[in-house]
Enzyme design. Structure first.
Site, mmCIF file in Angstrom:
data_model
loop_
_atom_site.group_PDB
_atom_site.id
_atom_site.type_symbol
_atom_site.label_atom_id
_atom_site.label_comp_id
_atom_site.label_asym_id
_atom_site.label_seq_id
_atom_site.Cartn_x
_atom_site.Cartn_y
_atom_site.Cartn_z
ATOM 1 N N CYS A 1 31.143 28.081 35.349
ATOM 2 C CA CYS A 1 30.262 28.795 36.279
ATOM 3 C C CYS A 1 30.516 30.294 36.223
ATOM 4 C CB CYS A 1 30.475 28.257 37.697
ATOM 5 S SG CYS A 1 29.474 29.111 38.918
ATOM 6 N N CYS B 1 30.316 32.053 39.659
ATOM 7 C CA CYS B 1 31.476 31.833 40.534
ATOM 8 C C CYS B 1 32.706 32.593 40.034
ATOM 9 C CB CYS B 1 31.852 30.345 40.605
ATOM 10 S SG CYS B 1 30.484 29.212 40.555
ATOM 11 N N ASP B 2 32.952 32.570 38.746
ATOM 12 C CA ASP B 2 34.238 33.057 38.216
ATOM 13 C C ASP B 2 34.149 34.357 37.426
ATOM 14 O OD1 ASP B 2 35.344 30.762 39.287
ATOM 15 O OD2 ASP B 2 35.064 29.609 37.449
#
Ligand code: NAP
Length: 304
Positions: free
Chosen positions: A133, A136-137
């Site tokens: 992701c 997200c990261d």
């Protein structure tokens, strides 16, 4: 407790189904696996292909869908559905917390999950440099070097997101052509810090405690690339396990259903990415949700 509809999944398909089910005055609940989840759209970058609402992040669009359903009084149940039991003229849906609800119909909108690459080091370094992701990261890789693996919309979208954070992005694809949409390909090709490695496969991810490099094969020659992060975007598989033995699936596990969402199981309708279809987009998921709610309403009326 007997519902008219249990919607399994709270992504765009499930939330759209909830909007239509609420407006049809069906007694309905949306089962969501994650707290206030909106499905994979929450992990997507900027959305620019949903008619009328563009330039927002996937997360924002998902929140809009959710608040629309909430504004109509939609009921949510936070819990993972673990089984569906066919009973006479209804189904029982059981959850991992031990609860179970009866329902006349099910709108199955459980979506898909990111596929694993399956190379040495992937499992060991997941969460330690290997991610699925970018939204997200990605922020962890400011001014660092990362690799994205895959050639579809997700991979190129991830490369685009990461190019504005990382210093350098390798986009590694096993073929000479991308599968991603042309507009996205064009945008990514213009990014000066994205290097395309075509006809290349990753054979190993290495490191010590965290990712330090990956090994790429090209024309039988191996090359070790020093990287801080690896973003795997090699497609998805359908979350259709609950329907196995109940409704017909295709050879890849997608639920067989047409535009009306009707599966081979009476009263079960499939919506969104989990359904067989050519175009997996937010707009087609939302359309599926609407069609399934309509089909559920008709089914309930016809089977009174
Ligand atoms: P996808 O379209 O299935 O693409 C997966 C990519 O990974 C392909 O390029 C494939 O290579 C490659 N791949 C698969 N297995 C591999 C392996 N073992 N090793 C190396 N490469 C591998 O998946 P996706 O990009 O996640 O997209 C899924 C669906 O969601 C698609 O329908 C897509 O259009 C949609 N989507 C849309 C958007 C958007 O419109 N903004 C964003 C994300 C996703 P090959 O090409 O050689 O098969």
């Amino acid at each position: 407790m007997m519902y008219d509809v249990i919607i399994i999944g709270s992504g765009p398909a499930g939330l759209s189904a909830a909007v239509y089910a609420q407006r049809a005055c069906l007694k309905c609940v949306i089962a969501e696996k994650l707290h206030r989840g909106t499905g994979q759209i929450s992990e997507g970058g900027k959305v620019d292909n949903y008619p009328g609402i563009y330039g927002v992040s996937g997360f924002e669009l998902g929140e809009k869908f959710r608040s629309h359903a909430e504004s109509l009084g939609a009921e949510f149940y936070e819990g993972e559905a673990v089984s569906i039991t066919p009973l006479k003229d209804m189904y029982k849906v059981s959850f991992s917390d031990g609860n179970a609800f009866d329902t006349r119909t099910i709108i199955y909108a459980a979506g898909t999950s990111r596929r694993r690459l399956g190379v040495p080091g992937e499992a060991e370094f997941t969460g330690k440099g290997v991610s699925y992701c970018a939204v997200c990261d990605g922020a962890f890789y400011k001014n660092k070097t990362v690799a994205v693996i895959g050639g579809g919309d997700t991979a190129l979208g991830d490369a685009e997101i990461l190019s504005s954070i990382a210093e350098k992005v390798y986009l590694i694809h096993r073929r000479s052509e991308f599968r991603a949409g042309a507009a996205l390909q064009k945008r990514v090709s213009k990014l000066s810090n994205v290097e395309f490695l075509m006809n290349s496969t990753v054979s190993k991810i290495s490191g010590e405690g965290k990712v330090r490099s990956l090994t790429v094969s090209y024309n039988a020659a191996e090359r070790v690339l020093p990287v801080d992060g690896v973003f795997v975007a090699v497609g998805s598989s359908p979350n259709s396990g609950l329907l196995k033995g109940i409704a017909e699936l295709d050879s890849s596990g997608y639920v067989i259903a047409g535009e009306d969402g009707k599966t081979t199981a009476k009263g079960i309708f499939a919506a969104g990415d989990v359904r067989v279809k050519n175009l997996r987009q937010v707009v087609t998921a939302a359309a599926d949700g609407a069609n399934c709610a309509d089909s559920a309403e008709r089914y309930i009326f016809e089977n009174k």
